[in-house]
Design a protein around this motif. Structure first.
Motif, PDB file in Angstrom:
ATOM      1  N   HIS A   5       0.801  -1.223   0.000  1.00  0.00           N
ATOM      2  CA  HIS A   5       0.000   0.000   0.000  1.00  0.00           C
ATOM      3  C   HIS A   5       0.834   1.274   0.000  1.00  0.00           C
ATOM      4  O   HIS A   5       0.294   2.352  -0.128  1.00  0.00           O
ATOM      5  N   THR A   6       2.139   1.160   0.197  1.00  0.00           N
ATOM      6  CA  THR A   6       2.953   2.365   0.306  1.00  0.00           C
ATOM      7  C   THR A   6       3.228   2.944  -1.078  1.00  0.00           C
ATOM      8  O   THR A   6       3.254   2.246  -2.078  1.00  0.00           O
ATOM      9  N   THR A  11       6.570   7.752   1.266  1.00  0.00           N
ATOM     10  CA  THR A  11       7.976   7.750   1.672  1.00  0.00           C
ATOM     11  C   THR A  11       8.516   9.184   1.713  1.00  0.00           C
ATOM     12  O   THR A  11       9.185   9.573   2.675  1.00  0.00           O
ATOM     13  N   ALA A  12       8.197   9.965   0.708  1.00  0.00           N
ATOM     14  CA  ALA A  12       8.645  11.364   0.675  1.00  0.00           C
ATOM     15  C   ALA A  12       8.050  12.153   1.832  1.00  0.00           C
ATOM     16  O   ALA A  12       8.733  12.987   2.445  1.00  0.00           O
ATOM     17  N   ALA A  13       6.795  11.900   2.173  1.00  0.00           N
ATOM     18  CA  ALA A  13       6.146  12.613   3.274  1.00  0.00           C
ATOM     19  C   ALA A  13       6.787  12.263   4.618  1.00  0.00           C
ATOM     20  O   ALA A  13       6.970  13.135   5.471  1.00  0.00           O
ATOM     21  N   VAL A  14       7.133  11.001   4.808  1.00  0.00           N
ATOM     22  CA  VAL A  14       7.800  10.592   6.048  1.00  0.00           C
ATOM     23  C   VAL A  14       9.186  11.238   6.125  1.00  0.00           C
ATOM     24  O   VAL A  14       9.578  11.760   7.172  1.00  0.00           O
ATOM     25  N   ASP A  80      16.464   3.076   7.375  1.00  0.00           N
ATOM     26  CA  ASP A  80      15.410   2.200   6.873  1.00  0.00           C
ATOM     27  C   ASP A  80      14.044   2.820   7.149  1.00  0.00           C
ATOM     28  O   ASP A  80      13.843   3.423   8.202  1.00  0.00           O
ATOM     29  N   ILE A  81      13.144   2.685   6.196  1.00  0.00           N
ATOM     30  CA  ILE A  81      11.735   3.046   6.383  1.00  0.00           C
ATOM     31  C   ILE A  81      10.923   1.828   5.970  1.00  0.00           C
ATOM     32  O   ILE A  81      11.052   1.349   4.849  1.00  0.00           O
ATOM     33  N   ARG A 120      -1.672  14.327   7.522  1.00  0.00           N
ATOM     34  CA  ARG A 120      -0.246  14.564   7.791  1.00  0.00           C
ATOM     35  C   ARG A 120       0.355  13.403   8.557  1.00  0.00           C
ATOM     36  O   ARG A 120      -0.286  12.820   9.426  1.00  0.00           O
ATOM     37  N   TRP A 121       1.613  13.111   8.236  1.00  0.00           N
ATOM     38  CA  TRP A 121       2.365  12.133   9.005  1.00  0.00           C
ATOM     39  C   TRP A 121       2.939  12.835  10.223  1.00  0.00           C
ATOM     40  O   TRP A 121       3.413  13.976  10.133  1.00  0.00           O
ATOM     41  N   ARG A 122       2.900  12.155  11.384  1.00  0.00           N
ATOM     42  CA  ARG A 122       3.482  12.686  12.617  1.00  0.00           C
ATOM     43  C   ARG A 122       4.159  11.539  13.369  1.00  0.00           C
ATOM     44  O   ARG A 122       3.847  10.368  13.154  1.00  0.00           O
TER      45      ARG A 122
END
Length: 151
Positions: A5-6, A11-14, A80-81, A120-122
């Motif tokens: 699902h990613t 990835t850029a937002a994280v 790593d993500i 938003r990612w937090r």
């Protein structure tokens, strides 16, 4: 674990979220630093202090920016993500604080980041660990099976 699902945008937002923590740190802006965390986040420092919630994390960091960490910057290298479903990721990074130029990145951080209702990612949790290179080397020397494939 299903990682299908990613997206590159996730990835850029994280990465952007973590970059904002670096930038807020560099400005000595505790409120902006704390704003990158969820309201119920947990921050476990490498000395073992536990802060809860973005507001407390920001307040405590502002006190640090005004004293012990005054004029410091934050160096970070993402190792790593990994995404777990659409709205959760675990990030491992190396990092450290510095004044003139980054030195050896002697701390490791594990972040749990979540996509909030506003999209938003937090940061929901962070665990910071000071790397003990000598202890690690001794362990690997006397018990080679303890050495990870990659570090």
């Amino acid at each position: 674990m299903n990682h299908q699902h990613t997206t590159e945008a996730d990835t850029a937002a994280v990465r952007a979220l973590l970059q904002e923590t670096v930038e807020a740190w560099g400005r000595g802006d505790g409120a902006a630093y704390g704003a990158q965390f969820t309201d119920d986040a947990t921050d476990v420092t490498f000395v073992g202090t536990v802060y809860r919630g973005g507001e407390e994390i920001g307040r405590a960091h502002q006190a640090l920016f005004d004293s012990f960490l005054k004029g410091t910057r934050l160096a970070m290298e993402i190792i790593d993500i990994r995404f777990y479903g659409r709205d959760t990721a675990v990030v491992v990074s190396r990092g450290d604080t510095y004044k003139n130029k980054p030195k050896k990145l002697g701390k490791l951080q594990t972040y749990t980041v979540v996509r909030c209702e506003d999209g938003r990612w937090r940061i929901a949790a962070i665990q910071k660990t000071k790397r003990q290179g000598l202890m690690e080397a001794v362990s690997f020397r006397f018990q080679p099976a303890t050495k990870p494939r990659t570090r």
